[in-house]
Scaffold this active site. Sequence first.
Site, PDB file in Angstrom:
ATOM      1  N   GLU A  15       0.837  -1.116   0.018  1.00  0.00           N
ATOM      2  CA  GLU A  15       0.011  -0.150  -0.071  1.00  0.00           C
ATOM      3  C   GLU A  15       1.046   1.172   0.093  1.00  0.00           C
ATOM      4  O   GLU A  15       1.602   1.287   1.003  1.00  0.00           O
ATOM      5  CB  GLU A  15      -0.997   0.040   1.416  1.00  0.00           C
ATOM      6  CG  GLU A  15      -1.868   1.025   1.392  1.00  0.00           C
ATOM      7  CD  GLU A  15      -3.058   1.064   0.122  1.00  0.00           C
ATOM      8  OE1 GLU A  15      -3.951   1.726  -0.130  1.00  0.00           O
ATOM      9  OE2 GLU A  15      -3.138  -0.133  -0.286  1.00  0.00           O
ATOM     10  N   ASP A  35      -4.275  11.203   8.120  1.00  0.00           N
ATOM     11  CA  ASP A  35      -2.802  10.622   8.610  1.00  0.00           C
ATOM     12  C   ASP A  35      -2.385  11.437  10.036  1.00  0.00           C
ATOM     13  O   ASP A  35      -2.672  12.742  10.340  1.00  0.00           O
ATOM     14  CB  ASP A  35      -1.849  10.851   7.680  1.00  0.00           C
ATOM     15  CG  ASP A  35      -1.894   9.784   6.586  1.00  0.00           C
ATOM     16  OD1 ASP A  35      -2.295   8.613   6.758  1.00  0.00           O
ATOM     17  OD2 ASP A  35      -2.073  10.128   5.512  1.00  0.00           O
TER      18      ASP A  35
END
Length: 269
Positions: free
Chosen positions: A50, A61
């Site tokens: 990924e 994030d």
Amino acid sequence: MNNRYYQLNKNLIPYKLGCYIPFVVLGDPSIEISLEIIYSLIKNGADGLELGIPFSDPLADGPIIQQANLRAFSANITLTKCFEMLFKIRTHNPKIPIGILIYANLIFKLGIQKFYSICSKIDIDSVLIADVPIEESFEFEQHSIKNNIDSIFVCPPDASKNFLKKLSKHSTGYIYLLSRSGVTGIDMKITPPLKNFVKELKKLTSIPIIQGFGISNENQIKNIILSGVSGVICGSVIIQIIANNLNNKKIMLKKIKKLSNRFKKATII
């Protein structure tokens, strides 16, 4: 849709193995070292990849991956250079599933049709658009279907049954089950094993369920695999090694190799 995820899951089940998918940001800390890291991960246990496309405002994030994005930009990464890296990775290993995580603005800037066409030519397996919910995904899904690319959607651990039904209808490749709500990172506790939740989700879909967010040690991985999911995605813990060893590539690669092998072994149930 793309059969690499299906084939991966099919190959691992008879041996009671879960899949281990590392996540890193393309171009972190430089294009050359980033490729070395990715090749090392492939060699040392990764069943799939990924890969994050750097973005200036990665809302999903936490600080570890945000810093990775900044380092990639400092190395002059661009979307074009990311595509060049992805082509090299695919050429290096034609069989491994490769997924990319990207934010919608980057796709809009290039053009949706052109983006998916390039991904198809590179032979990318899946695209996860971090800031596009299922309700707004129709146009992206149409292009992914046309180009034989899987659409990945995230599933929060407290999702309603109605959402799970919607998720099972739209997801291809695999379902990304979040360990907890919030942003990525390794410091926050993850939700206890989601065995009953996974059981309910499996009633609605036959595609693999892969869990990510906050996974940082072997015990977590073993418990997650035992809960019934097909595998794990681990990112922040790998990226922290990169951040801690920017001045010593040899030690960085050695630590990533060791961690990757340990994490893969932890998927054996």
